[in-house]
Write an enzyme that holds these catalytic residues in place. Sequence first.
Site, PDB file in Angstrom:
ATOM      1  N   PRO A 191      70.090  32.519  40.538  1.00  0.00           N
ATOM      2  CA  PRO A 191      69.935  32.825  39.103  1.00  0.00           C
ATOM      3  C   PRO A 191      71.018  33.799  38.626  1.00  0.00           C
ATOM      4  CG  PRO A 191      67.854  33.072  40.269  1.00  0.00           C
ATOM      5  CD  PRO A 191      68.915  32.884  41.310  1.00  0.00           C
ATOM      6  N   GLU A 192      71.588  33.507  37.476  1.00  0.00           N
ATOM      7  CA  GLU A 192      72.619  34.364  36.894  1.00  0.00           C
ATOM      8  C   GLU A 192      72.064  34.971  35.606  1.00  0.00           C
ATOM      9  OE1 GLU A 192      76.373  32.195  36.770  1.00  0.00           O
ATOM     10  OE2 GLU A 192      75.817  31.095  38.572  1.00  0.00           O
ATOM     11  N   ARG A 241      63.609  31.594  50.216  1.00  0.00           N
ATOM     12  CA  ARG A 241      64.647  32.007  51.170  1.00  0.00           C
ATOM     13  C   ARG A 241      64.500  33.453  51.635  1.00  0.00           C
ATOM     14  NH1 ARG A 241      69.107  28.584  51.056  1.00  0.00           N
ATOM     15  NH2 ARG A 241      69.723  29.768  52.885  1.00  0.00           N
TER      16      ARG A 241
END
Length: 279
Positions: free
Chosen positions: A2-3, A113
Amino acid sequence: MPELPEVETVVRGLREPLIGRRIEASWTDWEKTIHSPPLDEFKARIAGQRVRAINRRGKYILIELEYHTLVVHLKMSGRLYVAAADAEHEADRWVHARFDLDGGWQLRFSDVRKFGKVYLTENVAELLNHLGPEPLSDDFSLDMFREGLRGRKRSIKAHLLDQAMVAGIGNIYADEALFRARIHPARPADQLSAESAALLHGTIRDALGAGIKHEGASINWYRKPDGGKGESQNHFYVYGRADMPCRDCGDVINKIRLAQRGTHFCPSCQPERQDQGLS
Ligand SMILES: [Zn+2]
Protein backbone atom coordinates in the site's frame (compact mmCIF):
# COMPACT_ATOMS: atom_id res chain seq x y z
CA MET A 1 2.60 -2.59 -0.92
CA PRO A 2 0.00 0.00 0.00
CA GLU A 3 1.22 3.48 -0.91
CA LEU A 4 -0.04 6.94 -0.05
CA PRO A 5 -3.45 6.64 -1.81
CA GLU A 6 -4.17 3.23 -0.28
CA VAL A 7 -3.12 4.35 3.20
CA GLU A 8 -5.12 7.57 2.87
CA THR A 9 -8.19 5.53 1.90
CA VAL A 10 -7.72 3.29 4.95
CA VAL A 11 -7.41 6.36 7.19
CA ARG A 12 -10.63 7.86 5.80
CA GLY A 13 -12.45 4.56 6.19
CA LEU A 14 -11.41 4.10 9.81
CA ARG A 15 -12.48 7.51 11.08
CA GLU A 16 -16.21 6.88 11.27
CA PRO A 17 -16.08 3.52 13.12
CA LEU A 18 -13.07 4.31 15.30
CA ILE A 19 -12.98 7.93 16.44
CA GLY A 20 -14.41 8.30 19.93
CA ARG A 21 -13.96 4.62 20.83
CA ARG A 22 -11.94 3.65 23.86
CA ILE A 23 -9.31 0.91 23.56
CA GLU A 24 -9.87 -1.47 26.47
CA ALA A 25 -7.26 -4.13 25.79
CA SER A 26 -4.89 -5.40 23.13
CA TRP A 27 -3.75 -8.83 21.95
CA THR A 28 -1.16 -10.26 19.60
CA ASP A 29 0.03 -13.73 18.60
CA TRP A 30 3.04 -12.38 16.67
CA GLU A 31 5.17 -10.23 18.92
CA LYS A 32 7.23 -8.78 16.06
CA THR A 33 4.09 -6.97 14.88
CA ILE A 34 4.37 -4.74 17.97
CA HIS A 35 7.58 -2.91 17.14
CA SER A 36 7.75 -0.67 20.20
CA PRO A 37 7.56 -0.24 23.13
CA PRO A 38 8.07 -3.77 24.55
CA LEU A 39 4.83 -5.75 24.51
CA ASP A 40 4.01 -5.53 28.24
CA GLU A 41 4.56 -1.81 28.22
CA PHE A 42 2.57 -1.44 24.99
CA LYS A 43 -0.43 -3.26 26.45
CA ALA A 44 -0.35 -1.36 29.74
CA ARG A 45 -0.04 2.05 28.10
CA ILE A 46 -2.67 1.70 25.41
CA ALA A 47 -5.43 0.33 27.65
CA GLY A 48 -8.09 2.93 28.47
CA GLN A 49 -7.13 5.49 25.86
CA ARG A 50 -9.78 6.95 23.59
CA VAL A 51 -9.25 7.54 19.84
CA ARG A 52 -9.23 11.27 19.15
CA ALA A 53 -8.26 11.50 15.47
CA ILE A 54 -6.85 9.45 12.61
CA ASN A 55 -4.36 10.88 10.17
CA ARG A 56 -1.59 9.84 7.81
CA ARG A 57 2.09 10.62 7.30
CA GLY A 58 3.68 9.03 4.23
CA LYS A 59 2.61 5.39 4.33
CA TYR A 60 2.02 5.45 8.10
CA ILE A 61 -1.42 5.46 9.73
CA LEU A 62 -1.55 7.69 12.82
CA ILE A 63 -4.30 6.76 15.28
CA GLU A 64 -4.12 9.62 17.76
CA LEU A 65 -5.08 8.61 21.29
CA GLU A 66 -5.42 10.71 24.42
CA TYR A 67 -1.75 10.41 25.47
CA HIS A 68 -0.02 8.47 22.70
CA THR A 69 -0.30 7.83 18.99
CA LEU A 70 -0.81 4.31 17.69
CA VAL A 71 1.23 4.22 14.49
CA VAL A 72 0.64 1.44 11.95
CA HIS A 73 2.63 0.58 8.83
CA LEU A 74 0.76 -1.91 6.63
CA LYS A 75 3.92 -2.98 4.75
CA MET A 76 3.09 -5.66 2.14
CA SER A 77 -0.21 -7.10 3.21
CA GLY A 78 -1.57 -5.36 6.31
CA ARG A 79 -5.29 -4.70 6.62
CA LEU A 80 -7.03 -2.72 9.36
CA TYR A 81 -10.74 -2.93 9.99
CA VAL A 82 -13.30 -2.50 12.74
CA ALA A 83 -15.74 -5.33 13.39
CA ALA A 84 -18.23 -6.30 16.08
CA ALA A 85 -16.40 -8.47 18.62
CA ASP A 86 -18.55 -11.49 17.79
CA ALA A 87 -18.49 -10.97 14.01
CA GLU A 88 -16.33 -12.99 11.66
CA HIS A 89 -14.45 -11.36 8.81
CA GLU A 90 -12.86 -12.87 5.71
CA ALA A 91 -9.39 -11.63 6.74
CA ASP A 92 -9.60 -12.91 10.34
CA ARG A 93 -7.37 -15.94 9.80
CA TRP A 94 -4.38 -13.60 9.37
CA VAL A 95 -5.14 -11.31 12.34
CA HIS A 96 -1.97 -10.87 14.38
CA ALA A 97 -2.98 -7.90 16.51
CA ARG A 98 -6.36 -6.98 17.92
CA PHE A 99 -7.70 -4.10 19.99
CA ASP A 100 -10.85 -4.51 22.05
CA LEU A 101 -12.96 -1.35 21.93
CA ASP A 102 -15.82 -0.16 24.07
CA GLY A 103 -19.32 -0.81 22.77
CA GLY A 104 -18.48 -4.38 21.76
CA TRP A 105 -16.22 -3.52 18.81
CA GLN A 106 -12.73 -4.57 17.80
CA LEU A 107 -9.99 -3.05 15.67
CA ARG A 108 -8.21 -5.91 13.92
CA PHE A 109 -4.86 -5.92 12.14
CA SER A 110 -4.73 -8.73 9.60
CA ASP A 111 -1.38 -9.36 7.93
CA VAL A 112 -0.78 -12.36 5.66
CA ARG A 113 2.95 -11.74 5.26
CA LYS A 114 3.51 -10.50 8.84
CA PHE A 115 5.80 -7.62 7.81
CA GLY A 116 3.43 -4.98 9.20
CA LYS A 117 4.49 -2.94 12.20
CA VAL A 118 2.64 -1.23 15.07
CA TYR A 119 4.16 1.42 17.31
CA LEU A 120 2.87 3.33 20.34
CA THR A 121 4.63 6.64 20.80
CA GLU A 122 4.39 10.00 22.51
CA ASN A 123 6.55 11.56 19.84
CA VAL A 124 5.42 10.89 16.28
CA ALA A 125 7.77 13.54 14.86
CA GLU A 126 10.76 11.71 16.29
CA LEU A 127 9.55 8.27 15.18
CA LEU A 128 8.99 9.49 11.62
CA ASN A 129 11.84 11.98 11.35
CA HIS A 130 13.28 10.01 8.41
CA LEU A 131 10.39 11.05 6.17
CA GLY A 132 10.59 13.80 3.60
CA PRO A 133 7.72 16.19 2.82
CA GLU A 134 4.11 15.16 2.24
CA PRO A 135 3.65 15.40 -1.53
CA LEU A 136 0.09 16.72 -1.34
CA SER A 137 0.95 19.46 1.17
CA ASP A 138 2.49 22.87 0.62
CA ASP A 139 5.66 21.55 2.30
CA PHE A 140 6.46 19.78 -0.94
CA SER A 141 7.68 22.78 -2.90
CA LEU A 142 9.14 22.71 -6.38
CA ASP A 143 12.32 24.33 -5.06
CA MET A 144 12.76 21.58 -2.50
CA PHE A 145 12.10 18.90 -5.10
CA ARG A 146 14.65 20.41 -7.50
CA GLU A 147 17.19 20.77 -4.72
CA GLY A 148 16.76 17.09 -3.87
CA LEU A 149 17.58 16.09 -7.46
CA ARG A 150 20.87 17.96 -7.52
CA GLY A 151 23.93 15.72 -7.67
CA ARG A 152 21.85 12.52 -7.53
CA LYS A 153 23.27 10.00 -10.00
CA ARG A 154 20.71 7.30 -9.20
CA SER A 155 17.71 6.75 -11.46
CA ILE A 156 14.74 9.06 -11.04
CA LYS A 157 12.66 5.96 -10.26
CA ALA A 158 14.94 5.07 -7.31
CA HIS A 159 14.89 8.71 -6.25
CA LEU A 160 11.09 8.80 -6.06
CA LEU A 161 11.10 5.62 -3.93
CA ASP A 162 13.39 7.28 -1.36
CA GLN A 163 11.02 8.24 1.48
CA ALA A 164 13.47 10.93 2.62
CA MET A 165 12.96 12.81 -0.65
CA VAL A 166 9.19 12.67 -0.66
CA ALA A 167 7.00 10.53 1.59
CA GLY A 168 4.41 8.00 0.48
CA ILE A 169 5.40 7.12 -3.09
CA GLY A 170 6.04 3.45 -3.87
CA ASN A 171 6.50 1.38 -6.98
CA ILE A 172 3.05 1.94 -8.46
CA TYR A 173 2.72 5.69 -8.23
CA ALA A 174 6.38 6.27 -9.13
CA ASP A 175 5.75 4.53 -12.47
CA GLU A 176 2.49 6.41 -12.98
CA ALA A 177 4.00 9.83 -12.16
CA LEU A 178 6.95 9.23 -14.50
CA PHE A 179 4.66 8.21 -17.36
CA ARG A 180 2.50 11.28 -16.84
CA ALA A 181 5.63 13.45 -17.00
CA ARG A 182 6.99 11.54 -20.03
CA ILE A 183 10.25 10.77 -18.23
CA HIS A 184 12.14 7.50 -18.68
CA PRO A 185 12.41 5.80 -15.26
CA ALA A 186 16.14 5.03 -15.66
CA ARG A 187 17.15 8.64 -16.29
CA PRO A 188 19.66 9.84 -13.68
CA ALA A 189 17.84 12.12 -11.24
CA ASP A 190 20.29 14.98 -11.74
CA GLN A 191 19.78 14.89 -15.52
CA LEU A 192 16.20 16.15 -15.48
CA SER A 193 15.72 19.51 -17.13
CA ALA A 194 14.09 22.27 -15.10
CA GLU A 195 10.96 21.76 -17.17
CA SER A 196 10.87 18.02 -16.57
CA ALA A 197 11.43 18.48 -12.86
CA ALA A 198 8.55 20.94 -12.68
CA LEU A 199 6.35 18.62 -14.70
CA LEU A 200 7.18 15.65 -12.49
CA HIS A 201 6.54 17.68 -9.33
CA GLY A 202 3.01 18.19 -10.66
CA THR A 203 2.43 14.67 -11.96
CA ILE A 204 3.45 13.15 -8.61
CA ARG A 205 0.51 15.01 -7.14
CA ASP A 206 -1.75 14.14 -10.06
CA ALA A 207 -0.96 10.41 -9.88
CA LEU A 208 -1.45 10.30 -6.11
CA GLY A 209 -4.61 12.38 -6.34
CA ALA A 210 -6.06 10.00 -8.93
CA GLY A 211 -5.14 7.10 -6.65
CA ILE A 212 -7.04 8.64 -3.76
CA LYS A 213 -10.01 9.49 -5.96
CA HIS A 214 -10.25 5.82 -7.00
CA GLU A 215 -9.66 4.65 -3.40
CA GLY A 216 -6.38 2.87 -4.01
CA ALA A 217 -5.29 -0.14 -6.01
CA SER A 218 -6.53 -3.60 -4.99
CA ILE A 219 -3.97 -5.63 -6.90
CA ASN A 220 -2.82 -7.95 -4.12
CA TRP A 221 -3.94 -7.73 -0.50
CA TYR A 222 -5.06 -4.15 -0.17
CA ARG A 223 -8.72 -3.66 0.72
CA LYS A 224 -10.62 -0.70 2.13
CA PRO A 225 -11.59 -0.98 5.82
CA ASP A 226 -15.14 -1.85 4.72
CA GLY A 227 -13.74 -4.83 2.79
CA GLY A 228 -14.36 -3.33 -0.64
CA LYS A 229 -11.76 -3.07 -3.37
CA GLY A 230 -10.18 0.12 -4.62
CA GLU A 231 -10.50 0.95 -8.32
CA SER A 232 -7.16 2.63 -9.07
CA GLN A 233 -5.79 -0.36 -10.91
CA ASN A 234 -8.42 0.16 -13.61
CA HIS A 235 -7.09 3.64 -14.34
CA PHE A 236 -3.33 3.11 -14.51
CA TYR A 237 -1.40 4.17 -17.59
CA VAL A 238 1.55 1.80 -17.18
CA TYR A 239 1.63 -0.03 -13.85
CA GLY A 240 0.55 -3.66 -14.27
CA ARG A 241 0.11 -3.11 -18.02
CA ALA A 242 3.26 -4.82 -19.39
CA ASP A 243 2.78 -5.94 -23.03
CA MET A 244 -0.47 -4.01 -23.27
CA PRO A 245 -0.91 -0.99 -25.57
CA CYS A 246 -0.07 2.47 -24.25
CA ARG A 247 -3.29 4.37 -23.61
CA ASP A 248 -1.80 7.42 -25.32
CA CYS A 249 0.23 6.16 -28.30
CA GLY A 250 -0.58 2.47 -28.71
CA ASP A 251 3.04 1.30 -28.36
CA VAL A 252 3.64 -1.70 -26.10
CA ILE A 253 4.25 -1.01 -22.41
CA ASN A 254 7.65 -2.37 -21.32
CA LYS A 255 8.55 -3.86 -17.97
CA ILE A 256 12.14 -3.76 -16.75
CA ARG A 257 13.94 -4.31 -13.45
CA LEU A 258 15.05 -1.02 -11.92
CA ALA A 259 15.86 -0.10 -8.31
CA GLN A 260 15.12 -3.77 -7.50
CA ARG A 261 11.55 -3.24 -8.63
CA GLY A 262 9.46 -4.15 -11.64
CA THR A 263 9.22 -0.89 -13.57
CA HIS A 264 6.68 -0.10 -16.26
CA PHE A 265 7.00 2.53 -18.97
CA CYS A 266 6.11 3.34 -22.56
CA PRO A 267 9.24 3.40 -24.77
CA SER A 268 7.65 5.91 -27.15
CA CYS A 269 6.14 8.30 -24.63
CA GLN A 270 9.16 8.01 -22.29
CA PRO A 271 12.20 7.79 -24.59
CA GLU A 272 15.48 7.02 -22.89
CA ARG A 273 17.64 9.83 -24.20
CA GLN A 274 15.35 12.75 -24.74
CA ASP A 275 14.12 15.09 -22.10
CA GLN A 276 11.08 16.46 -23.71
CA GLY A 277 8.22 16.62 -21.22
CA LEU A 278 4.58 16.88 -22.21
CA SER A 279 3.88 19.05 -25.21
ZN1 LIG B 1 2.96 5.70 -25.19
